[in-house]
Design an enzyme around this catalytic site. Structure first.
Site, PDB file in Angstrom:
ATOM      1  N   GLU A   1       0.819  -1.206   0.000  1.00  0.00           N
ATOM      2  CA  GLU A   1       0.000   0.000   0.000  1.00  0.00           C
ATOM      3  C   GLU A   1       0.857   1.262   0.000  1.00  0.00           C
ATOM      4  O   GLU A   1       0.615   2.203  -0.761  1.00  0.00           O
ATOM      5  CB  GLU A   1      -0.928   0.009   1.233  1.00  0.00           C
ATOM      6  CG  GLU A   1      -1.893  -1.153   1.285  1.00  0.00           C
ATOM      7  CD  GLU A   1      -1.373  -2.346   2.066  1.00  0.00           C
ATOM      8  OE1 GLU A   1      -2.180  -3.021   2.721  1.00  0.00           O
ATOM      9  OE2 GLU A   1      -0.136  -2.610   2.020  1.00  0.00           O
TER      10      GLU A   1
ATOM     11  N   LEU B   1      14.112 -40.429   2.916  1.00  0.00           N
ATOM     12  CA  LEU B   1      13.743 -39.255   3.704  1.00  0.00           C
ATOM     13  C   LEU B   1      12.373 -38.738   3.287  1.00  0.00           C
ATOM     14  O   LEU B   1      11.567 -38.313   4.133  1.00  0.00           O
ATOM     15  CB  LEU B   1      14.803 -38.163   3.539  1.00  0.00           C
ATOM     16  CG  LEU B   1      14.677 -36.933   4.442  1.00  0.00           C
ATOM     17  CD1 LEU B   1      14.585 -37.329   5.908  1.00  0.00           C
ATOM     18  CD2 LEU B   1      15.872 -36.002   4.222  1.00  0.00           C
TER      19      LEU B   1
ATOM     20  N   TRP C   1      20.877 -36.187 -15.022  1.00  0.00           N
ATOM     21  CA  TRP C   1      19.554 -35.581 -14.955  1.00  0.00           C
ATOM     22  C   TRP C   1      18.485 -36.523 -15.496  1.00  0.00           C
ATOM     23  O   TRP C   1      18.690 -37.202 -16.499  1.00  0.00           O
ATOM     24  CB  TRP C   1      19.505 -34.269 -15.759  1.00  0.00           C
ATOM     25  CG  TRP C   1      20.551 -33.276 -15.362  1.00  0.00           C
ATOM     26  CD1 TRP C   1      21.612 -32.852 -16.102  1.00  0.00           C
ATOM     27  CD2 TRP C   1      20.652 -32.600 -14.114  1.00  0.00           C
ATOM     28  NE1 TRP C   1      22.364 -31.953 -15.412  1.00  0.00           N
ATOM     29  CE2 TRP C   1      21.804 -31.767 -14.181  1.00  0.00           C
ATOM     30  CE3 TRP C   1      19.885 -32.594 -12.950  1.00  0.00           C
ATOM     31  CZ2 TRP C   1      22.197 -30.953 -13.126  1.00  0.00           C
ATOM     32  CZ3 TRP C   1      20.292 -31.799 -11.898  1.00  0.00           C
ATOM     33  CH2 TRP C   1      21.423 -30.987 -11.993  1.00  0.00           C
TER      34      TRP C   1
END
Length: 350
Positions: free
Chosen positions: A58, A289, A179
């Site tokens: 604002e 995990l 990858w």
């Protein structure tokens, strides 16, 4: 919602929401908020909250109007803001003060402050001074956007997103390639890093992959104020982590946190929230995990990059022969294509 709200108000609120998105990943522990000021049909000022401790949306919108020579139009104008303006002193003065000082005649906001100590207070303060206030404009869209922040505010824990890159047969590792994801999908995942405050992995990932866990090729331009995410490592024994790992030797080594022999994941998450201001945490860990986080019910969102590859092997996404204690389902599921990969995303529900 007030009967005074128009389709124009709804459209302008969506525009303010798009502006708020520029603050994703830089405002924590504060929420990303966008604000627009209109004098009639003219947009005279706009701003978004960029970083905790700096001006809120604002105040930046008001200053933007002044900077562009529109200060004289503020009196009688309308402010659109995605979240109820703050009404108490913190690191910056309350936004209700700048609203009143500027002479704004009307304030339209999308979502009420979820903090019960402040909810509705701005509306009462502004209306007492003769400012017209309209609430709940595009409330659902604003609420969805701010959901991670609201969750973190109410629970004291980060919003945890599990990010998984896997093959069609749910394998996390290929035989001779680093990858799994294609370059377009990698850019999408780096965009998630850009929006995150911390990335969490286990010791095995550090030893096996030597990850950098940095923002490198996101879709969006990285804001100048964006710090690299905290890199969080959970391990049984820190001495088993390689001292020459990138997490400990690169130029962001001070952004690496190591927790040993963790018995209560929730305690770690709480410390990340309270001490380091982590609102959005992304898991980029291995399957063991990841399974533990799922078993503890700590994952709020699931993002899965599925590559059109079948490779076999034993590096499965959720290892173990046993079922999870509680079956999990995704809601609000979306699927989009990134290069040759598909990105599946949804909220985790037990």
């Amino acid at each position: 919602m007030s009967t005074l709200v128009t389709d124009v108000d709804s459209s302008r609120m969506l525009k303010a929401l798009r502006l708020a998105q520029k603050g994703l990943g830089t405002t924590s522990p504060n929420p990303p908020v966008g604000a627009l000021i209109y004098a009639g049909d003219k947009l005279i000022g706009q701003g978004y909250h960029e970083k905790a401790g700096e001006d809120h949306a604002e105040r930046r919108a008001v200053q933007d109007a002044i900077n562009h020579g529109n200060g004289y139009l503020l009196k009688g104008a309308t402010l659109y803001v995605t979240l109820e303006p703050c009404s108490s002193y913190g690191k910056t003065p309350p936004c209700t003060c700048v609203i009143l000082q500027s002479g704004l005649a009307r304030v339209v906001y999308g979502m009420q402050d979820p903090d019960e100590r402040h909810r509705g207070r701005a509306k009462a303060l502004l209306e007492a001074k003769g400012v017209q206030v309209c609430t709940g404009v595009q409330e659902e869209a604003c609420s969805v956007f701010l959901r991670p922040w609201v969750y973190s505010l109410q629970t004291g824990l980060p919003w945890v997103t599990a990010k998984v890159g896997c093959t069609l047969d749910s394998r996390l590792v290929r035989l001779n390639e680093r990858w799994i994801s294609c370059k377009e999908a990698l850019r999408f995942m780096h965009e998630l890093r850009l929006q995150s405050d911390a990335i969490l992995v286990g010791g095995t990932t550090v030893r096996t992959d030597d990850p950098a866990l940095t923002i490198r090729t996101p879709i969006s331009q990285v804001p100048a104020c964006k710090q690299q995410p905290w890199r969080v490592v959970l391990t049984r024994d820190r001495s088993l982590l390689p001292a020459n790992a990138r997490l400990f030797t690169d130029s962001y080594a001070e952004r690496t946190l190591v927790y040993e022999r963790v018995e209560e994941f929730q305690a770690v998450l709480s410390e990340l929230r309270d001490r380091y201001g982590v609102v959005r945490l992304m898991l980029e860990c291995g399957g063991n995990l990841l399974r533990q986080f799922l078993e503890h019910g700590l994952v709020r969102e699931w993002v899965q990059d599925i590559a059109p590859i079948i490779c076999g092997g034993n590096a499965s996404m959720i290892p173990g022969e046993d079922y999870l204690p509680n079956e999990l389902h995704l809601s609000e599921v979306t699927i989009q294509q990134a290069g040759i990969d598909f990105i599946l995303r949804g909220l985790v529900k037990s």
